[in-house]
Design an enzyme around this catalytic site. Structure first.
Site, PDB file in Angstrom:
ATOM      1  CD1 TRP A 102      -1.582  -2.578   1.517  1.00 56.94           C
ATOM      2  CD2 TRP A 102      -2.712  -1.540  -0.146  1.00 56.94           C
ATOM      3  NE1 TRP A 102      -3.063  -3.255   1.371  1.00 56.94           N
ATOM      4  CE2 TRP A 102      -3.277  -2.593  -0.050  1.00 56.94           C
ATOM      5  CE3 TRP A 102      -3.375  -0.847  -0.990  1.00 56.94           C
ATOM      6  CZ2 TRP A 102      -4.374  -2.703  -0.823  1.00 56.94           C
ATOM      7  CZ3 TRP A 102      -4.179  -0.786  -1.787  1.00 56.94           C
ATOM      8  CH2 TRP A 102      -4.756  -2.482  -1.741  1.00 56.94           C
ATOM      9  CG  ASP A 171      -3.475   4.339   4.124  1.00 57.06           C
ATOM     10  OD1 ASP A 171      -4.315   3.355   4.665  1.00 57.06           O
ATOM     11  OD2 ASP A 171      -2.816   3.323   2.921  1.00 57.06           O
ATOM     12  CE  LYS A 195      -8.226  -1.971   5.063  1.00 58.78           C
ATOM     13  NZ  LYS A 195      -8.829  -3.720   4.142  1.00 58.78           N
TER      14      LYS A 195
HETATM   15  N1  PMP Z   1      -4.243   1.357   2.385  1.00 59.07           N
HETATM   16  C1  PMP Z   1      -4.017  -0.303   3.223  1.00 59.07           C
HETATM   17  C2  PMP Z   1      -3.722  -0.028   4.316  1.00 59.07           C
HETATM   18  C3  PMP Z   1      -4.912  -1.074   2.433  1.00 59.07           C
HETATM   19  O1  PMP Z   1      -5.145  -1.507   3.437  1.00 59.07           O
HETATM   20  C4  PMP Z   1      -5.971  -0.560   1.609  1.00 59.07           C
HETATM   21  C5  PMP Z   1      -6.696  -2.307   1.382  1.00 59.07           C
HETATM   22  N2  PMP Z   1      -6.386  -3.279   1.544  1.00 59.07           N
HETATM   23  C6  PMP Z   1      -6.008   0.235   0.983  1.00 59.07           C
HETATM   24  C7  PMP Z   1      -5.193   1.063   1.257  1.00 59.07           C
HETATM   25  C8  PMP Z   1      -6.844   1.101  -0.398  1.00 59.07           C
HETATM   26  O2  PMP Z   1      -8.105   0.773  -0.035  1.00 59.07           O
HETATM   27  P1  PMP Z   1      -9.361   0.730  -0.611  1.00 59.07           P
HETATM   28  O3  PMP Z   1      -9.734  -0.151  -1.006  1.00 59.07           O
HETATM   29  O4  PMP Z   1     -10.780   1.438   0.607  1.00 59.07           O
HETATM   30  O5  PMP Z   1      -9.220   2.257  -1.335  1.00 59.07           O
END
Ligand code: PMP
Length: 358
Positions: A102, A171, A195
């Site tokens: 991420w 994030d 989550k």
């Molecule tokens: N950042 C992290 C740490 C994540 O775990 C995720 C999704 N698993 C995301 C960003 C992307 O999130 P979204 O699917 O809500 O766009």
């Protein structure tokens, strides 16, 4: 009704009490004769839900008054773009910690919108650890340093947020509202709610009021517009906000963010304990200092045993324990709403499976 123990990395398990309450209210919301999903977002009924969710978010996560709370769509992924679009002015640059899947995504997307650089790269370490303060290469004139507090796929987390001379942007998608944070170091925090906090379809941004700048962007892309409109500038994801409000109420009842942190420490250490006591049968590649309290990754000695572990787990109602396709093995996601019974059942399965296979 039979409910399984759902260890999915997100969307994931939610408190059954909350789901039951939602079910009761679903057809006729508070005597309106309409479902919440049929109400106008300008109705008095919805306004109460919206205000309550904003207030609960601030209370439960201890968000200071000089931060705005924004409810947005597009997930954390859209924020990979919106953050640099809103925070970086002409000639300003940002540093990014590339700590895992991420963190990699965040810097890749930000590069389309501004001058960004990698302040630390975890790839040479196989994304098995987070940086220490000394590892960070923060250039002069940096507007913000972007971090991913918990890498959901690799199962690593920042045990402490960096002490740097520039504001942090975090994030927190996969450890949102599960640990108190040092607000004075942050200009912005964001994450999807699917989550720790509710269903998919909603992302929450916490942004320092001083950091809001008028930009020449379409209205949905501008944080200042959402702040002015209390996240009601356009039609918000009402059902997700409503359900998140209920989960936040449930968290508050358990003692708030500090209680969630204590709960996460206690439960993750039970699973890490089962790995440690296994004499090498279960292995985790993660540096012990940086172990995630939310996403616990581990494997058995072989791919065949991994498959047998997962099959046996499913037979016992322990679902979604397969690791992400990019890393393999197992991943147990133990978010705020996972029950203690679920964690006990997982640890029991781990012990039983090891004894049967050594
Ligand atoms: N950042 C992290 C740490 C994540 O775990 C995720 C999704 N698993 C995301 C960003 C992307 O999130 P979204 O699917 O809500 O766009």
């Amino acid at each position: 009704m039979s409910r399984v123990h759902n260890f999915c990395a997100g969307p994931c398990t939610l408190p059954v009490e909350v789901l039951e309450e939602v079910q009761t209210e679903f057809l006729d919301f508070r005597g309106s004769g309409m479902s919440l999903v049929e109400l106008s977002h300008r109705s008095a009924e919805y306004d109460d839900v919206h205000e309550a969710a904003l207030k609960l978010f601030r209370d439960v996560f201890e968000v200071p008054e000089d931060f705005e709370i924004l409810f947005l769509q597009g997930g954390a992924t859209l924020l990979f773009s919106l953050v640099p679009m809103n925070l970086l002015g002409d000639g300003e640059r940002a540093g990014y910690v590339r700590s895992g899947t991420w963190g990699k995504g965040a810097v890749r997307d930000a590069a389309f919108h501004g001058d960004v650089y990698v302040a630390w790269d975890g790839e040479p370490h196989g994304f098995t650890r987070m940086p220490r303060d000394d590892d960070l290469d923060v250039h002069a004139g940096t507007r913000y340093l972007h971090v991913t507090s918990n890498e959901t796929i690799e199962g690593i987390r920042m045990a402490a947020f960096p002490s740097v001379d520039v504001p942090i942007v975090g994030d927190m998608s996969s450890d949102y509202v599960s640990r108190p944070i040092p607000w004075e170091r942050f200009d912005l925090v964001y994450g999807g709610t699917q989550k720790n906090l509710g269903p998919a379809g909603l992302a929450v941004v916490l942004v320092r009021k001083e950091a809001l700048v008028e930009r020449q962007l379409g209205s949905y892309l501008r944080f200042d517009r959402h702040a002015e409109g209390r996240s009601l500038m356009n039609t918000p994801p009402m059902f997700a906000i409503y359900l998140m409000g209920k989960v936040l109420g449930w968290i508050r009842g358990l003692g708030g963010v500090r209680a969630m942190e204590e709960r996460a420490r206690r439960r993750s250490s039970m699973v890490y304990g089962a790995i440690e006591e296994s004499g090498g049968f279960y292995r985790s590649p993660v540096d012990p200092t940086d172990r995630s309290l939310m996403n616990i990754v581990f494997r058995t000695p072989t791919d065949e045993l991994d498959a047998a572990f997962l099959k046996g787990a499913e037979a016992e109602g322990l679902m979604n324990l397969k690791g992400h396709r990019s890393v393999g093995g197992m991943r147990a996601s133990i978010y705020n709403a996972m029950t203690d019974e679920g964690v006990d059942a997982l640890v029991e399965h781990m012990r039983g499976f090891r004894e049967a296979n050594t």
